[in-house]
Design an enzyme around this catalytic site. Sequence first.
Site, PDB file in Angstrom:
ATOM      1  N   GLU A   1      -5.582  -2.678  12.715  1.00 13.44           N
ATOM      2  CA  GLU A   1      -5.250  -3.510  11.545  1.00 13.44           C
ATOM      3  C   GLU A   1      -6.201  -4.695  11.449  1.00 13.44           C
ATOM      4  O   GLU A   1      -6.623  -5.075  10.364  1.00 13.44           O
ATOM      5  CB  GLU A   1      -3.795  -3.996  11.593  1.00 13.44           C
TER       6      GLU A   1
ATOM      7  N   GLU B   1       0.855  -1.179   0.000  1.00 16.20           N
ATOM      8  CA  GLU B   1       0.000   0.000   0.000  1.00 16.20           C
ATOM      9  C   GLU B   1       0.898   1.239   0.000  1.00 16.20           C
ATOM     10  O   GLU B   1       1.850   1.291   0.773  1.00 16.20           O
ATOM     11  CB  GLU B   1      -0.905   0.054   1.233  1.00 16.20           C
TER      12      GLU B   1
ATOM     13  N   ASN C   1      -2.459  -6.304   5.436  1.00 12.01           N
ATOM     14  CA  ASN C   1      -2.512  -7.329   4.387  1.00 12.01           C
ATOM     15  C   ASN C   1      -3.389  -8.503   4.814  1.00 12.01           C
ATOM     16  O   ASN C   1      -3.316  -8.959   5.947  1.00 12.01           O
ATOM     17  CB  ASN C   1      -1.104  -7.870   4.109  1.00 12.01           C
TER      18      ASN C   1
HETATM   19 ZN   LIG Z   1      -5.455   1.824   8.643  1.00  4.14          ZN
END
Ligand SMILES: [Zn+2]
Length: 854
Positions: free
Chosen positions: A295, A126, A262
Site C-alpha cells: 500500500e 476503489e 488512499n
Molecule cells: Zn494494490
Amino acid sequence: MNDAAPNAAPQTFYLKDYKPFGYEVESVKLTFQLSPNATKVHSAIRFTPKADAEDNRFFLHGEQLSLISAKIDGTPVTARLVDGGLECDVPRTSFLWEAEVEIDPAANTALEGLYMSNGMYCTQCEAEGFRKITYYPDRPDVMSTFTVRIEGDEPVMLSNGNPTGAGEGWAEWHDPWPKPAYLFALVAGDLVNHPGSFTTKSGKDVELNIWVRPGDEGKCAFGMEALKKSMKWDEDVYGLEYDLDLFNIVAVDDFNMGAMENKGLNIFNSSCVLASPETSTDANFERIEAIIAHEYFHNWTGNRITCRDWFQLCLKEGLTVFRDAQFTADMRSEPVKRIEDVIALRARQFPEDGGPLAHPPRPEEFQEINNFYTATVYEKGAEVIGMLKRLVGDDNYYKALNLYFERHDGQACTIEDWLKVFEDATGRDLSQFKLWYSQAGTPRVKVTEDYADGTYTLTFEQSTPPTPGQPEKAPRVIPMAVGLLSPNGDEVRGTQVLELTEAKQSFTFDGLASKPVPSILREFSAPVILERETTNSERAFLLAHDTDPFNRWEAGNALAKEVRVAMVLDGAAPDAAYLDALEKLVRDDEQDPAFRALVLSPPSQSDIAQTLHERGHTPDPQKIYDASETFTQTLAQQLETSLPRLYAATTVEGPYVPDADGAGKRALNSRILSLLTRLDGGEQAARQYASADNMTQQYAALAALMKAEKGEAQSKAFFEQWQDDRLVMDKWFALQIACAAPETTAATAKELTQHPLFSMKNPNRFRAVMGALAGNHAGFHHASGAGYQLLAENLIALDSVNPQTTARMCAAFQTWKRYDSKRQAQIQAELERILATSGLSRDTHEMVSRMLSA
Ligand SMILES: [Zn+2]
C-alpha cells in the site's frame, strides 16, 4: 443494501469505448455532516469545459444518494436523475457545481462508499464507491485536489493529505496532490494512535500514525517498523520519496479487501496490520509486512501515476505486487519468497487462467469491475513485469522506471504508456511481448532434447489452450532461464536466458564432455506450464544438486506430485526412493530450515486434481485425499526414529522474534510436529500447546492435534482464551473446517454458521468459514454434494448484504469442469440456483453467468 439489478444481463463496458471526460475538475471541496443514518454531504466542484466538450450537458455518477439540492454558480438548477447518476445542463464556461445529498452509512453493509464498522465511519472508494458518497465523474482519469471539512462529534476525524485546521466538532484537511476520486478517504471514530516518524532522504520529517480501536494499541509496533522499512526501501531501490507531511494508517474490522492505498490515509483490514507474538503467526507477520509495503508503494505506482480507466488496473497492481515481492525478498529470503509466490500463483491464478473465469491481465470488457481484482490482474500482472525485467536486464529496468516516473508523474496512464517507456529506454520492440497483456491462458511449453558429439539441443514448443472469447493464440515472448549440470552434479553452463518467440524453437550448447542434465525455467522465469518427459531419478538428482534453489524445490515438488499421481491412478505404494530422498534432506542440518519445510510441505490436493485434469484424467477428490493421508503416514513411519531429535533440534528457544530465520525454523518444527503427532498420540503436541508463548507454536500444536482428532480439549481452551479477539477467532473457525475429515467437513462448517460469533456482516469471519470450506478439497467436493449446497446457500444469503464478497467467493466453483459428471451436475444446479435468486447483485450475476456459460 443491494445494487438494484434485474436478473437480465446488466450493461457491459468495453475498453475500446474509452472517451475522455469533457471537463477539467479544477478543485473539489466537500463538507460532511456526520450522522449514522443521515449523513449530509455538500460538494462544491469547479468544472471547466475542455475545448472539445461535446455539448452543454454533463453526466455525473451517483448511486444510492438522496439529492437535496443542486446549484450552478449559486443558482438552483434542476438535475435529471438517470440510471447510475444525474444529467444537467451546464454553461460552456468554467462553473461552480454545488450539490447536497444525504446518505445512510449505518445501513451500508456492502462496505463500499461511506459505511460504519463498530461505530466508526469509514470509506472504501476503489473502484467505484465514491459515487455512493456524492455526484461526481467517478473515473480514475479525472484528477483533482480535494479540500475536506468533517463536522461531527467523533474524537478523531481524518481525511487525505495534510490537516489544515480543527476545533470542537470539526476538522479540515487539504490534499495538494491531484487524485482520482477512488483515492478519497474519510475516517471518524473513537481511535487511538501509535505514533512514529520518518525523515526522508532529502531531510523532510514525516509524521506517521497507525490508528486503532482502544485496546489494540499494543499490536501496532510491527506494522510501524514495516512502514518505515518500506519508506526507506523505496528511496534506496527506486529513488522514490514520500510527498506529504503526514502518513496515516487506520485499522478497520469490517473491510472487503486487504487494504487500500488512499492518498496519505491508508485503510487496512485489521487482519493486515494488527500483530503481536501472542495473537499472530509467522505467516501473519510476513503478510502484514508485505501488505504495508504494497500500500505504501502505491503512493507512486498508483497514486502519483494512476490508471486511465479500470481496464488498466494491472498497470498499478501488477507493478506494485512486483515491487512488494522485491521488498520481501530483500527483507527475508529471496528463494523462499519466490517459491511461496509460485505456490500461490499455481493455487490461485493457474486455475483461473484455465477455467471459465480466464481473462487477460488487461481485460477488454467487464460488467462489474470489482470482479476483476483477480489473481490474474495482480499476480500474473506482476509476473509479466518480472519477465520484462529479465528480458531487458536490471540496469535497463531501472532506467525505464526512472523514465516512467519522470514522464508520467501526475497522469492517468495505460499499458501502452508503460511499455513505451521500456521501448524508449532500451530501443527494444515490445509489440510481441504486449500479447501477455491481451491474451488469457497459461502457455504450455513442451521441451525435448537431443545430444550428439558434444552438442546438446533443447527444443521448445509453445501453445496456449483456448480461453473464453479467445480460441486462437499467437506465440508469446517467453524468457526461459536455463542452466546445465554434468552427470556428477557440477554446473557446466550457468544460468542463461533463452528468448522464445516462435511456436517451435531450438537452442544448442556446444563443447560438452557428456550429455548434461538440464535445469529449465530457473527461478520460474515465466508463468508457464513446462511439459517434459523425465524420470524420477533425474528429478531426485536435481533435488540434490541443482544450484538454482527454486529449481531444487521444483524438482522435489514435481517428484511429490508424480508419487501422488501414481498412488491415485494405480493404487501404487509411496515411492521408496522418494521417501529416502526426503528423509535425507530433512535430516540434513546443513540445509536451510525454511527450504526443508517447503520441501516437506505436500502439494495441495487441489494441485493434484489440477495435474490429473491436465493429463486427461478425471480427479477423484476422495482418492486424492486417501493418497495424501497414506503418503504422510508412511513418511512419518519412515522418519520415526529421527523425529524426536529433529523436533528438538528445530525448536526455537528464547523470546519470540518474527524474523525470517526464526520463522523458517518454526515452519520446519511445525511440519515435524505434525508428523510426530501421527505416531505419539499427540503427547508432544499437547506439551507444546500447554507451554507455547506465541501464536505460531500454539496454533501449530492445535492444528496437529485437531488433524489427529485429539484436540478437543485444546480447541475448547483456545476458544475460552481468545473469544474476545476477532482475528484469533477467525483462525479458530477456519481451523476446525480445515482439519475435518471429508465426510464431516460440510456438517462442521454448517454448525459453525450457527455459532453466535458467526456473522454475515464481517467479511473476515465469513471468509474464515466459507473459505475454509472451499479450501478443504475433499470435503468441499464430497460426493454427497453437501459442501456445494452449503456454500451456495450462504452465498445467496450474503449477496443481499455484501455483493462484492459474495461475487469473489463464487470463484470457489470455478474449477467445476475438472470433475466427474455427477459433481458437475451438482455444481451446475447450485450455480443455477444462485442465478435464479431474485434481486441478485450485478457482481454475483456476472460471476455466475461466466462460470455457467463456459
Ligand atoms: Zn494494490
